[in-house]
Scaffold this motif. Structure first.
Motif, PDB file in Angstrom:
ATOM      1  N   PHE A  44      -4.523   7.671 -21.131  1.00  0.00           N
ATOM      2  CA  PHE A  44      -3.085   7.930 -21.226  1.00  0.00           C
ATOM      3  C   PHE A  44      -2.361   6.631 -21.478  1.00  0.00           C
ATOM      4  O   PHE A  44      -2.849   5.539 -21.160  1.00  0.00           O
ATOM      5  N   GLN A  45      -1.134   6.748 -22.025  1.00  0.00           N
ATOM      6  CA  GLN A  45      -0.325   5.544 -22.222  1.00  0.00           C
ATOM      7  C   GLN A  45       1.062   5.796 -21.655  1.00  0.00           C
ATOM      8  O   GLN A  45       1.524   6.936 -21.556  1.00  0.00           O
ATOM      9  N   GLN A  46       1.704   4.691 -21.268  1.00  0.00           N
ATOM     10  CA  GLN A  46       3.012   4.806 -20.629  1.00  0.00           C
ATOM     11  C   GLN A  46       4.025   5.356 -21.613  1.00  0.00           C
ATOM     12  O   GLN A  46       4.065   4.944 -22.765  1.00  0.00           O
ATOM     13  N   ALA A  47       4.800   6.344 -21.168  1.00  0.00           N
ATOM     14  CA  ALA A  47       5.844   6.925 -22.001  1.00  0.00           C
ATOM     15  C   ALA A  47       6.928   7.440 -21.078  1.00  0.00           C
ATOM     16  O   ALA A  47       6.909   7.131 -19.879  1.00  0.00           O
ATOM     17  N   PHE A  48       7.851   8.218 -21.585  1.00  0.00           N
ATOM     18  CA  PHE A  48       8.826   8.859 -20.715  1.00  0.00           C
ATOM     19  C   PHE A  48       8.788  10.351 -21.011  1.00  0.00           C
ATOM     20  O   PHE A  48       9.730  10.950 -21.478  1.00  0.00           O
ATOM     21  N   LYS A  49       7.614  10.942 -20.731  1.00  0.00           N
ATOM     22  CA  LYS A  49       7.386  12.338 -21.073  1.00  0.00           C
ATOM     23  C   LYS A  49       7.803  13.229 -19.915  1.00  0.00           C
ATOM     24  O   LYS A  49       7.001  13.605 -19.064  1.00  0.00           O
ATOM     25  N   ILE A  50       9.114  13.541 -19.838  1.00  0.00           N
ATOM     26  CA  ILE A  50       9.647  14.317 -18.723  1.00  0.00           C
ATOM     27  C   ILE A  50       9.163  15.758 -18.771  1.00  0.00           C
ATOM     28  O   ILE A  50       9.196  16.468 -17.767  1.00  0.00           O
ATOM     29  N   GLU A  51       8.632  16.177 -19.946  1.00  0.00           N
ATOM     30  CA  GLU A  51       8.126  17.554 -20.074  1.00  0.00           C
ATOM     31  C   GLU A  51       6.957  17.825 -19.126  1.00  0.00           C
ATOM     32  O   GLU A  51       6.686  18.972 -18.800  1.00  0.00           O
ATOM     33  N   ASN A  52       6.258  16.752 -18.727  1.00  0.00           N
ATOM     34  CA  ASN A  52       5.164  16.920 -17.763  1.00  0.00           C
ATOM     35  C   ASN A  52       5.617  17.774 -16.583  1.00  0.00           C
ATOM     36  O   ASN A  52       4.895  18.624 -16.100  1.00  0.00           O
ATOM     37  N   PRO A  93      -0.827  11.515 -23.323  1.00  0.00           N
ATOM     38  CA  PRO A  93      -2.193  11.213 -23.779  1.00  0.00           C
ATOM     39  C   PRO A  93      -2.184  10.248 -24.968  1.00  0.00           C
ATOM     40  O   PRO A  93      -1.246  10.257 -25.770  1.00  0.00           O
ATOM     41  N   VAL A  94      -3.178   9.404 -25.048  1.00  0.00           N
ATOM     42  CA  VAL A  94      -3.336   8.509 -26.195  1.00  0.00           C
ATOM     43  C   VAL A  94      -3.826   9.350 -27.374  1.00  0.00           C
ATOM     44  O   VAL A  94      -4.729  10.176 -27.223  1.00  0.00           O
ATOM     45  N   GLU A  95      -3.200   9.157 -28.535  1.00  0.00           N
ATOM     46  CA  GLU A  95      -3.581   9.973 -29.698  1.00  0.00           C
ATOM     47  C   GLU A  95      -5.024   9.699 -30.098  1.00  0.00           C
ATOM     48  O   GLU A  95      -5.442   8.532 -30.182  1.00  0.00           O
ATOM     49  N   PHE A  96      -5.785  10.758 -30.302  1.00  0.00           N
ATOM     50  CA  PHE A  96      -7.211  10.685 -30.639  1.00  0.00           C
ATOM     51  C   PHE A  96      -8.008   9.912 -29.600  1.00  0.00           C
ATOM     52  O   PHE A  96      -9.072   9.402 -29.878  1.00  0.00           O
ATOM     53  N   GLY A  97      -7.476   9.794 -28.405  1.00  0.00           N
ATOM     54  CA  GLY A  97      -8.187   9.056 -27.343  1.00  0.00           C
ATOM     55  C   GLY A  97      -9.164   9.960 -26.615  1.00  0.00           C
ATOM     56  O   GLY A  97      -9.280  11.152 -26.903  1.00  0.00           O
ATOM     57  N   ASP A  98      -9.879   9.368 -25.651  1.00  0.00           N
ATOM     58  CA  ASP A  98     -10.827  10.083 -24.834  1.00  0.00           C
ATOM     59  C   ASP A  98     -10.087  10.940 -23.811  1.00  0.00           C
ATOM     60  O   ASP A  98      -8.903  10.798 -23.589  1.00  0.00           O
ATOM     61  N   PHE A 107       0.785  -1.232   0.000  1.00  0.00           N
ATOM     62  CA  PHE A 107       0.000   0.000   0.000  1.00  0.00           C
ATOM     63  C   PHE A 107       0.819   1.286   0.000  1.00  0.00           C
ATOM     64  O   PHE A 107       0.283   2.374   0.005  1.00  0.00           O
ATOM     65  N   PHE A 108       2.149   1.168   0.090  1.00  0.00           N
ATOM     66  CA  PHE A 108       2.951   2.373  -0.007  1.00  0.00           C
ATOM     67  C   PHE A 108       3.883   2.324  -1.211  1.00  0.00           C
ATOM     68  O   PHE A 108       3.866   3.212  -2.056  1.00  0.00           O
ATOM     69  N   LEU A 109       4.649   1.226  -1.306  1.00  0.00           N
ATOM     70  CA  LEU A 109       5.657   1.139  -2.370  1.00  0.00           C
ATOM     71  C   LEU A 109       4.993   1.033  -3.747  1.00  0.00           C
ATOM     72  O   LEU A 109       5.357   1.741  -4.688  1.00  0.00           O
ATOM     73  N   THR A 110       3.970   0.154  -3.849  1.00  0.00           N
ATOM     74  CA  THR A 110       3.305  -0.049  -5.138  1.00  0.00           C
ATOM     75  C   THR A 110       2.663   1.246  -5.657  1.00  0.00           C
ATOM     76  O   THR A 110       2.919   1.649  -6.789  1.00  0.00           O
ATOM     77  N   PRO A 111       1.853   1.936  -4.845  1.00  0.00           N
ATOM     78  CA  PRO A 111       1.275   3.182  -5.343  1.00  0.00           C
ATOM     79  C   PRO A 111       2.334   4.220  -5.696  1.00  0.00           C
ATOM     80  O   PRO A 111       2.169   4.976  -6.658  1.00  0.00           O
ATOM     81  N   LEU A 112       3.450   4.222  -4.934  1.00  0.00           N
ATOM     82  CA  LEU A 112       4.497   5.196  -5.196  1.00  0.00           C
ATOM     83  C   LEU A 112       5.097   4.962  -6.581  1.00  0.00           C
ATOM     84  O   LEU A 112       5.245   5.896  -7.379  1.00  0.00           O
ATOM     85  N   VAL A 113       5.403   3.685  -6.854  1.00  0.00           N
ATOM     86  CA  VAL A 113       5.961   3.343  -8.163  1.00  0.00           C
ATOM     87  C   VAL A 113       4.954   3.708  -9.256  1.00  0.00           C
ATOM     88  O   VAL A 113       5.289   4.329 -10.264  1.00  0.00           O
ATOM     89  N   SER A 114       3.692   3.362  -9.008  1.00  0.00           N
ATOM     90  CA  SER A 114       2.623   3.652  -9.969  1.00  0.00           C
ATOM     91  C   SER A 114       2.508   5.153 -10.216  1.00  0.00           C
ATOM     92  O   SER A 114       2.340   5.607 -11.345  1.00  0.00           O
ATOM     93  N   LEU A 115       2.643   5.949  -9.116  1.00  0.00           N
ATOM     94  CA  LEU A 115       2.548   7.406  -9.215  1.00  0.00           C
ATOM     95  C   LEU A 115       3.668   7.955 -10.097  1.00  0.00           C
ATOM     96  O   LEU A 115       3.436   8.783 -10.992  1.00  0.00           O
ATOM     97  N   VAL A 116       4.891   7.474  -9.831  1.00  0.00           N
ATOM     98  CA  VAL A 116       6.037   7.957 -10.614  1.00  0.00           C
ATOM     99  C   VAL A 116       5.859   7.581 -12.079  1.00  0.00           C
ATOM    100  O   VAL A 116       6.084   8.389 -12.986  1.00  0.00           O
ATOM    101  N   LEU A 117       5.393   6.343 -12.326  1.00  0.00           N
ATOM    102  CA  LEU A 117       5.182   5.903 -13.716  1.00  0.00           C
ATOM    103  C   LEU A 117       4.120   6.773 -14.392  1.00  0.00           C
ATOM    104  O   LEU A 117       4.296   7.228 -15.512  1.00  0.00           O
ATOM    105  N   THR A 118       3.025   7.049 -13.657  1.00  0.00           N
ATOM    106  CA  THR A 118       1.944   7.868 -14.212  1.00  0.00           C
ATOM    107  C   THR A 118       2.446   9.255 -14.607  1.00  0.00           C
ATOM    108  O   THR A 118       2.013   9.823 -15.615  1.00  0.00           O
ATOM    109  N   SER A 119       3.371   9.776 -13.800  1.00  0.00           N
ATOM    110  CA  SER A 119       3.815  11.147 -14.052  1.00  0.00           C
ATOM    111  C   SER A 119       4.560  11.268 -15.391  1.00  0.00           C
ATOM    112  O   SER A 119       4.778  12.375 -15.870  1.00  0.00           O
ATOM    113  N   PHE A 120       4.966  10.137 -15.970  1.00  0.00           N
ATOM    114  CA  PHE A 120       5.663  10.190 -17.260  1.00  0.00           C
ATOM    115  C   PHE A 120       4.752   9.816 -18.424  1.00  0.00           C
ATOM    116  O   PHE A 120       5.185   9.702 -19.557  1.00  0.00           O
ATOM    117  N   GLN A 121       3.479   9.588 -18.151  1.00  0.00           N
ATOM    118  CA  GLN A 121       2.565   9.138 -19.221  1.00  0.00           C
ATOM    119  C   GLN A 121       2.228  10.287 -20.172  1.00  0.00           C
ATOM    120  O   GLN A 121       2.334  11.460 -19.827  1.00  0.00           O
TER     121      GLN A 121
END
Lengths: 399, 304
Positions: free
Chosen positions: B63-71, B54-59, B38-52
């Protein structure tokens, strides 16, 4: 005390009509006391006698209910404790745990703006042989070391009046003797006035010029240690300061410089100038080491009191001397300390024995006999055990 | 594994410490598992999310996993005032809580020592607000500070507040709310250290020529430092991430939004998960740095 300067010399302390009442009990009852400048004064008494309260009143940590406190002739009764020219060595040491030993010792000097506080603190630590530990925290020191730091922290301020609240309690015998000598040396060197509170009669007697025995918030007797020991005025002093054999009887007549007291039919002489009262029923006493032990009835001689015969009920060897208990019918137990001049005891358990003493050694007490027990209230465990054994033996014999 | 603690008979003396460490490990296991899940898993997930990205032409919200550091650059540019406000308000609120909480804790922990009943009653009063929901209490303050209340009218007639001024929606009301809501977290740790404070040290201070004020600065304050440090941390950390007090529906307005409000808006309103996650990671990192420096400066590393 002027900032930035040490006290030139000790100051005298005067307590006038001091009372201290706490909710529910009176700690100090009408205390009058004058301690001359430069003296080493000991307040001796059992726990709860008011001696620590007296010390706290002088330090300004408690306010008296009534009465005045004068230090060096100046009334300090309403002066706040941090402005009094007094330092205390606390029984609990009360060393600041977040400061190093050095910071603790220089604390008072810095507050008063004395030059070279650190140097003087080092000097004080050298005096108690702890300078090599000056960078440690108090928790890293042993109890004895902490006590020496507490001493250095107070002495370094050279107060006009140094208060010692049982400061040597946690030290082992050797260090204790050493610190006693150090304290005496410091006191002589600077001429400070020391007020030492203790329940240890030996410490009070070896260190102090004047000893005051305190009981129930009042001073029972005050004087030089020898004087107190040789001529106690009350049963409390006679028993708190060393041991005493006490007997109660009526004064029958006077004979020259002495009065004659009838103790269970035996005429005992006491010098008039050593007796507080000369008529009626009085309590007289003699120190155990002043008694001579005899295995046969000694010849009657002028100036000698004789009691006996009795039976030796206990012999306990304690190195330099042997303690004998002799039960004399009609009188009770008599304690005798005899020097071990020969190997082994002079008399054996169960033997018949007499005791004698020179009239000059006896003393008469001030107490009203109805307030004092007929016989000395020996409360040490050895005596209690002995008495219990006697009661048991008596019961068995009867059965 | 646990049976080894009872079964083994060989070399009892040498084995003892080792066996104990096994027992300790077994006892720690549930906690470690909980933290991992409940701490480590969400943390990793949070960091991964921060690099996602948007999916092209998506709703919206796809979002899709990427390495978008510009976020990170985007959110810092867009929300740096929110960060400044968050830490500024939190620091002021922490200081205010310390100034209110310390005397309170001193009074309860030192002055009331001889009266245990009064001490217990005052402590209960400190904790009492917890019996009512945090949201309700904050709403109550909003009512009290509303424009037509006697309080605001009085301030206006005294010219403390201009005629067209408000209390709600200002930096003052947000800081007030933060201070009020986190005051018990400041008071209680300080109380526990002051409650154990040996007053004989204060007597020793007085005996060594220190006035009551000097004794306080040189003895009482340093001895209660562990309580102050934990109290300030317990106040500062949640206050800087708080989004209730500063929100427009409570004591704040659009001008008082803190970083917590920005994260809330991005996660729950705009469904812009990567930016919300980036904001969270930055907030966490900044708090870690600030707390690290603070603890090191106050010399109480043993708290961490």
């Amino acid at each position: 005390m002027a900032a930035g300067a040490f006290a030139e010399a000790g100051a005298d302390l005067e307590l006038v009509g001091l009372h201290k009442r706490f909710p529910g009990f009176t700690a100090i009852e009408d205390l009058d006391l004058t301690i001359p400048a430069g003296s080493f004064f000991a307040l001796l008494g059992p726990s709860g006698c008011g001696k620590t309260t007296t010390l706290r009143l002088v330090a300004g940590l408690e306010q008296p209910t009534s009465g005045r406190i004068l230090i060096g002739g100046k009334d300090v009764t309403s002066v706040k404790s941090f402005k009094r020219p007094v330092n205390t060595v606390f029984q609990s040491y009360a060393l600041f745990p977040h400061m190093t030993v050095l910071e603790n010792v220089s604390f008072g000097l810095k507050r008063r703006g004395i030059a070279d506080a650190t140097g003087k603190a080092h000097e004080a630590l050298r005096l108690v042989e702890l300078d090599h530990l000056s960078a440690r925290k108090p928790q890293q020191l042993s109890g004895g070391q902490q006590q020496r730091v507490a001493l250095a922290r107070a002495v370094v301020n050279r107060p006009a009046l140094l208060l010692l609240d049982e400061p040597l309690g946690a030290l082992d015998l050797k260090l204790r003797r050493q610190m006693q000598l150090e304290l005496k040396a410091i006191q002589n060197e600077v001429g400070l006035t020391f007020l030492h509170v203790t329940h240890d009669q030996e410490e009070a007697m070896t260190m102090a010029d004047t000893v005051a025995v305190m009981n129930k918030g009042q001073i029972e007797q005050m004087g030089a240690p020898e004087e107190l020991y040789e001529l106690p005025k009350t049963a409390f002093v006679a028993n708190f300061l060393g041991q005493s054999n006490l007997f109660t009887g009526d004064v029958t007549n006077s004979k020259g410089d002495s009065i004659v007291v009838d103790i269970a039919g035996v005429k005992i002489e006491v010098p008039k100038d050593r007796a507080q009262r000369h008529t009626g029923e009085i309590t007289i006493g003699v120190r155990p080491e002043k008694l001579m032990l005899h295995t046969e009835a000694p010849k009657k001689a002028p100036g000698v009191n004789i009691l006996g015969p009795g039976r030796v009920t206990d012999v306990s060897f304690s190195g330099v001397s042997t303690q004998y208990q002799i039960a004399v019918p009609g009188i009770g137990l008599i304690t005798v300390f005899a020097q071990n001049m020969v190997f082994g005891p002079v008399v054996n358990l169960g033997a018949e024995a007499w005791v004698s003493w020179t009239v000059d050694h006896g003393f008469g007490l001030l107490d009203e006999p109805e307030h004092t027990p007929k016989f000395s209230a020996d409360t040490d465990t050895a005596t209690i055990a002995l008495q219990t054994r006697h009661e048991l033996l008596a019961e068995i014999e009867e059965a | 594994m646990a049976f080894a603690a009872f079964g083994s008979t060989a070399g009892p003396v040498e084995q003892a410490p080792r066996r104990r460490s096994w027992v300790a490990l077994v006892l720690l296991l549930p906690g470690l598992a909980y933290l991992a899940l409940f701490f480590l898993t969400p943390l990793v997930s949070l960091v991964l999310t921060s690099f996602q990205e948007p999916v092209e032409f998506g709703d919206v919200g796809q979002f899709q996993q990427a390495f978008k550091i510009e976020n990170y650059a985007t959110v810092i540019e867009a929300y740096w005032p929110h960060f400044l406000r968050a830490f500024g308000y939190a620091i002021v609120a922490t200081i205010a809580a310390l100034l209110i909480g310390y005397p309170l804790a001193y009074f309860i922990g030192v002055k009331c020592r001889s009266k245990p009943l009064l001490q217990a009653m005052l402590l209960t009063l400190v904790i009492a607000p917890f019996f009512i929901s945090f949201l309700l209490r904050t709403l109550a303050w909003k009512q009290l500070m509303a424009d037509d209340t006697p309080l605001v009218q009085a301030l206006k007639s005294l010219s403390v507040l201009p005629a067209d001024g408000h209390l709600t929606g200002t930096a003052f009301s947000v800081i007030f709310g933060l201070t009020y809501n986190f005051l018990p977290f400041m008071t209680l740790p300080i109380y526990t250290t002051l409650e154990r404070l040996d007053t004989r040290y204060l007597e020793a201070g007085a005996d060594l020529y220190a006035s009551p004020a000097t004794t306080f600065w040189k003895v009482t304050l340093p001895l209660s430092l562990p309580g102050i440090v934990s109290g300030t941390l317990l106040t500062f950390i949640p206050a800087s991430g708080d989004y209730i007090n500063a929100s427009s529906s409570f004591l704040g307005s659009a001008q008082t939004q803190m970083v917590g409000n920005a994260i809330e808006a991005n996660f729950l309103g705009l469904l812009n998960y990567p930016e919300a996650a980036a904001l969270s990671v930055i907030l966490m990192g900044l708090i870690l740095v600030i707390v690290g420096i603070y603890v090191r400066r106050t010399g109480t590393e043993d708290l961490l």
